[in-house]
Design a protein around this motif. Sequence first.
Motif, mmCIF file in Angstrom:
data_model
loop_
_atom_site.group_PDB
_atom_site.id
_atom_site.type_symbol
_atom_site.label_atom_id
_atom_site.label_comp_id
_atom_site.label_asym_id
_atom_site.label_seq_id
_atom_site.Cartn_x
_atom_site.Cartn_y
_atom_site.Cartn_z
ATOM 1 N N VAL A 278 1.256 -20.122 -0.596
ATOM 2 C CA VAL A 278 1.301 -18.934 -1.443
ATOM 3 C C VAL A 278 0.797 -19.273 -2.844
ATOM 4 O O VAL A 278 1.246 -20.237 -3.467
ATOM 5 N N LYS A 279 -0.143 -18.464 -3.331
ATOM 6 C CA LYS A 279 -0.621 -18.603 -4.712
ATOM 7 C C LYS A 279 -0.008 -17.547 -5.616
ATOM 8 O O LYS A 279 0.376 -17.831 -6.744
ATOM 9 N N VAL A 280 0.069 -16.303 -5.129
ATOM 10 C CA VAL A 280 0.673 -15.203 -5.887
ATOM 11 C C VAL A 280 1.808 -14.647 -5.044
ATOM 12 O O VAL A 280 1.576 -14.059 -3.993
ATOM 13 N N PRO A 281 3.060 -14.829 -5.481
ATOM 14 C CA PRO A 281 4.196 -14.393 -4.659
ATOM 15 C C PRO A 281 4.202 -12.884 -4.430
ATOM 16 O O PRO A 281 3.624 -12.096 -5.179
ATOM 17 N N TRP A 282 4.881 -12.500 -3.363
ATOM 18 C CA TRP A 282 5.050 -11.104 -2.927
ATOM 19 C C TRP A 282 5.491 -10.218 -4.090
ATOM 20 O O TRP A 282 6.427 -10.536 -4.804
ATOM 21 N N TYR A 283 4.791 -9.093 -4.264
ATOM 22 C CA TYR A 283 5.169 -8.132 -5.310
ATOM 23 C C TYR A 283 4.756 -6.729 -4.889
ATOM 24 O O TYR A 283 3.857 -6.562 -4.054
ATOM 25 N N PRO A 284 5.379 -5.685 -5.443
ATOM 26 C CA PRO A 284 4.972 -4.315 -5.133
ATOM 27 C C PRO A 284 3.715 -3.940 -5.907
ATOM 28 O O PRO A 284 3.593 -4.255 -7.090
ATOM 29 N N TRP A 285 2.769 -3.284 -5.230
ATOM 30 C CA TRP A 285 1.622 -2.733 -5.947
ATOM 31 C C TRP A 285 1.786 -1.221 -6.054
ATOM 32 O O TRP A 285 2.458 -0.597 -5.232
ATOM 33 N N MET A 286 1.202 -0.658 -7.080
ATOM 34 C CA MET A 286 1.473 0.728 -7.443
ATOM 35 C C MET A 286 0.248 1.613 -7.244
ATOM 36 O O MET A 286 -0.895 1.190 -7.429
ATOM 37 N N HIS A 287 0.529 2.864 -6.875
ATOM 38 C CA HIS A 287 -0.521 3.875 -6.751
ATOM 39 C C HIS A 287 0.060 5.215 -7.177
ATOM 40 O O HIS A 287 1.064 5.668 -6.609
ATOM 41 N N GLN A 288 -0.534 5.809 -8.183
ATOM 42 C CA GLN A 288 -0.094 7.110 -8.705
ATOM 43 C C GLN A 288 1.400 7.114 -9.034
ATOM 44 O O GLN A 288 2.125 8.047 -8.700
ATOM 45 N N GLY A 289 1.851 6.034 -9.672
ATOM 46 C CA GLY A 289 3.218 5.959 -10.148
ATOM 47 C C GLY A 289 4.257 5.612 -9.103
ATOM 48 O O GLY A 289 5.455 5.586 -9.404
ATOM 49 N N GLU A 290 3.825 5.344 -7.860
ATOM 50 C CA GLU A 290 4.749 4.966 -6.798
ATOM 51 C C GLU A 290 4.311 3.644 -6.185
ATOM 52 O O GLU A 290 3.164 3.218 -6.338
ATOM 53 N N VAL A 291 5.240 3.041 -5.455
ATOM 54 C CA VAL A 291 4.893 1.822 -4.726
ATOM 55 C C VAL A 291 3.917 2.179 -3.615
ATOM 56 O O VAL A 291 4.224 2.989 -2.728
ATOM 57 N N GLY A 292 2.734 1.605 -3.674
ATOM 58 C CA GLY A 292 1.750 1.824 -2.614
ATOM 59 C C GLY A 292 1.958 0.904 -1.431
ATOM 60 O O GLY A 292 1.518 1.184 -0.321
ATOM 61 N N GLY A 293 2.648 -0.200 -1.702
ATOM 62 C CA GLY A 293 2.907 -1.200 -0.679
ATOM 63 C C GLY A 293 3.253 -2.502 -1.356
ATOM 64 O O GLY A 293 3.676 -2.522 -2.522
ATOM 65 N N TYR A 294 3.043 -3.591 -0.655
ATOM 66 C CA TYR A 294 3.380 -4.909 -1.181
ATOM 67 C C TYR A 294 2.225 -5.854 -0.897
ATOM 68 O O TYR A 294 1.433 -5.626 0.024
ATOM 69 N N VAL A 295 2.116 -6.884 -1.715
ATOM 70 C CA VAL A 295 0.981 -7.797 -1.587
ATOM 71 C C VAL A 295 1.445 -9.223 -1.852
ATOM 72 O O VAL A 295 2.359 -9.457 -2.658
ATOM 73 N N VAL A 296 0.821 -10.159 -1.149
ATOM 74 C CA VAL A 296 1.024 -11.574 -1.428
ATOM 75 C C VAL A 296 -0.341 -12.264 -1.335
ATOM 76 O O VAL A 296 -1.126 -11.990 -0.424
ATOM 77 N N GLY A 297 -0.614 -13.094 -2.317
ATOM 78 C CA GLY A 297 -1.871 -13.827 -2.338
ATOM 79 C C GLY A 297 -1.674 -15.242 -1.834
ATOM 80 O O GLY A 297 -0.930 -16.028 -2.438
ATOM 81 N N TYR A 298 -2.297 -15.562 -0.710
ATOM 82 C CA TYR A 298 -2.242 -16.915 -0.161
ATOM 83 C C TYR A 298 -3.497 -17.687 -0.570
ATOM 84 O O TYR A 298 -4.433 -17.124 -1.153
ATOM 85 N N GLU A 299 -3.512 -18.952 -0.250
ATOM 86 C CA GLU A 299 -4.708 -19.766 -0.440
ATOM 87 C C GLU A 299 -5.776 -19.272 0.540
ATOM 88 O O GLU A 299 -5.611 -19.372 1.757
ATOM 89 N N ASN A 300 -6.838 -18.659 -0.005
ATOM 90 C CA ASN A 300 -7.981 -18.171 0.781
ATOM 91 C C ASN A 300 -7.637 -16.994 1.698
ATOM 92 O O ASN A 300 -8.338 -16.738 2.679
ATOM 93 N N LEU A 301 -6.552 -16.267 1.390
ATOM 94 C CA LEU A 301 -6.160 -15.120 2.201
ATOM 95 C C LEU A 301 -5.315 -14.165 1.360
ATOM 96 O O LEU A 301 -4.470 -14.612 0.577
ATOM 97 N N THR A 302 -5.554 -12.866 1.532
ATOM 98 C CA THR A 302 -4.739 -11.847 0.867
ATOM 99 C C THR A 302 -4.100 -10.962 1.925
ATOM 100 O O THR A 302 -4.774 -10.521 2.865
ATOM 101 N N PHE A 303 -2.802 -10.700 1.775
ATOM 102 C CA PHE A 303 -2.079 -9.819 2.683
ATOM 103 C C PHE A 303 -1.524 -8.635 1.898
ATOM 104 O O PHE A 303 -0.854 -8.825 0.885
ATOM 105 N N VAL A 304 -1.840 -7.425 2.369
ATOM 106 C CA VAL A 304 -1.429 -6.193 1.692
ATOM 107 C C VAL A 304 -0.755 -5.274 2.696
ATOM 108 O O VAL A 304 -1.270 -5.072 3.802
#
Length: 481
Positions: free
Chosen positions: A422-448
């Motif tokens: 893991v490079k960027v730990p799990w966090y909520p991402w936002m869209h139009q003022g609400e949680v759009g989902g969650y994201v975690v940045g891995y080494e050479n991989l992104t999960f949304v």
Amino acid sequence: MKIALQLSVHFSLLVFVSCYGSNGYDPLENALRFQRSKGSVLNHVSSEDHSAEYSNSKVYMGPQDGLKEVDKISSLPGQPAGTDFDQYSGYVTVDPNHGRALFYYLAESPVNSSTNPLVLWLNGGPGCSSFGNGAMMELGPFRVNADNRTLSRNKYAWNNIANVLFLESPAGVGFSYSNTSSDYETGDIQTAKDSYTFLINWLERFPEYKTRDFYITGESYAGHYVPQLAQLILQNNKITNQTVINLKGIAIGNAYVDHETGKTGMFDYFWTHAIISDEIHEGIISNCNFSDGANITDACYEYQYQAYAAKSNIFFYDIYAPLCSPSIKPPISGFDPCSDNYILGYLNTPDVQQSLHAKPVQWESCSGLVGAYWKDMPLTVLPVIQDLMASGISVWIYSGDTDGRVSVTTTRYAINKLQTSVKVPWYPWMHQGEVGGYVVGYENLTFVTIRGAGHFVPSYQPGRALAFFTSFLEGKLPTNH
């Protein structure tokens, strides 16, 4: 083996249901069942095995002069006034000896089409239509209205920011065809080869895209198609004297990439979302081993059968969605669960097929025939994904979190098997003022994750899907504010 036979019969009956979105129809399970009924072995196929298969074939190149102009769509029947982008559709021959040709639909961007990237979209199945499902139901510029005749604009269409190419693959799917019936008995390797041949020829037809940034996206069984095609492109870019395809990244959604985690994740998701009982879940845990080469016992089949029966009458591609019913009026907002019926009616209208330059055919959302005769289906494509992660291209995996078929649980289990840090730990991402989902940045991989979306993410959460797609093209993690 009584239970195994019951399951096989249960799913073989479903193969005659043609609509991907229909309640009860599961093309992936159908293909797996038919593989087993034929006594086929779903072997692990390594990336080296695929490379050996790919390297043995020459790429067909056909004349493309003047065909772009022939393929331009003057207007689709029922399209709304003010349509402000160019559309093309037609066939690209991939094997002239067999008469095998793949159908495509291109929706260019209304703005900046000459500089925006080219994005290829692939639906899965195997055997399901990228045009009817992907373009008309999910991320394309239009939706089919309930009259089966007119279209409305999708304001969250992905061609707002990219030129999107939808490919019906392999032959036998949607409008794609072959004059050689044995071609409909195909599999992963041939699908990748034909898709690559399509691209090389299509880029000759549309040479302005030859140097454009190129991305491949798709969902479900395209979790096989997309990585395998990307791997083939990167391999051939090194050795070809033809067009070098400027592949920048891939994104796969609710993607079937690994058989073991596909099974364990699905049944764990059922249990954690109150679809199956503690007893059924415990029965599966105690009696089932879904790892490579393991024997599936009668007790395991029995508990799987109980799980499917307990699921009952829900649409497990989106477990909280309403079912299509004549007594229910279409929703004022949100996704209409009867959309697949409207699309089926529209695409089987003769003037629609003529406007698309398609051969007259009984169009289906999914081809049961193609799925039934699928030849090679590796148990996992995680080694291919690992190769892509090491190649330097962008690799994103996204997941609608209300999908029960290839669930977010399944995807997280599969990513764990990649053993990346893991490079960027799990966090909520936002869209139009609400949680759009969650994201975690891995080494050479992104999960949304996309919150509140089922298997067909752009159908259920079009705004959040477009926001995710924008981040993907920009190469930036979705914003947390």
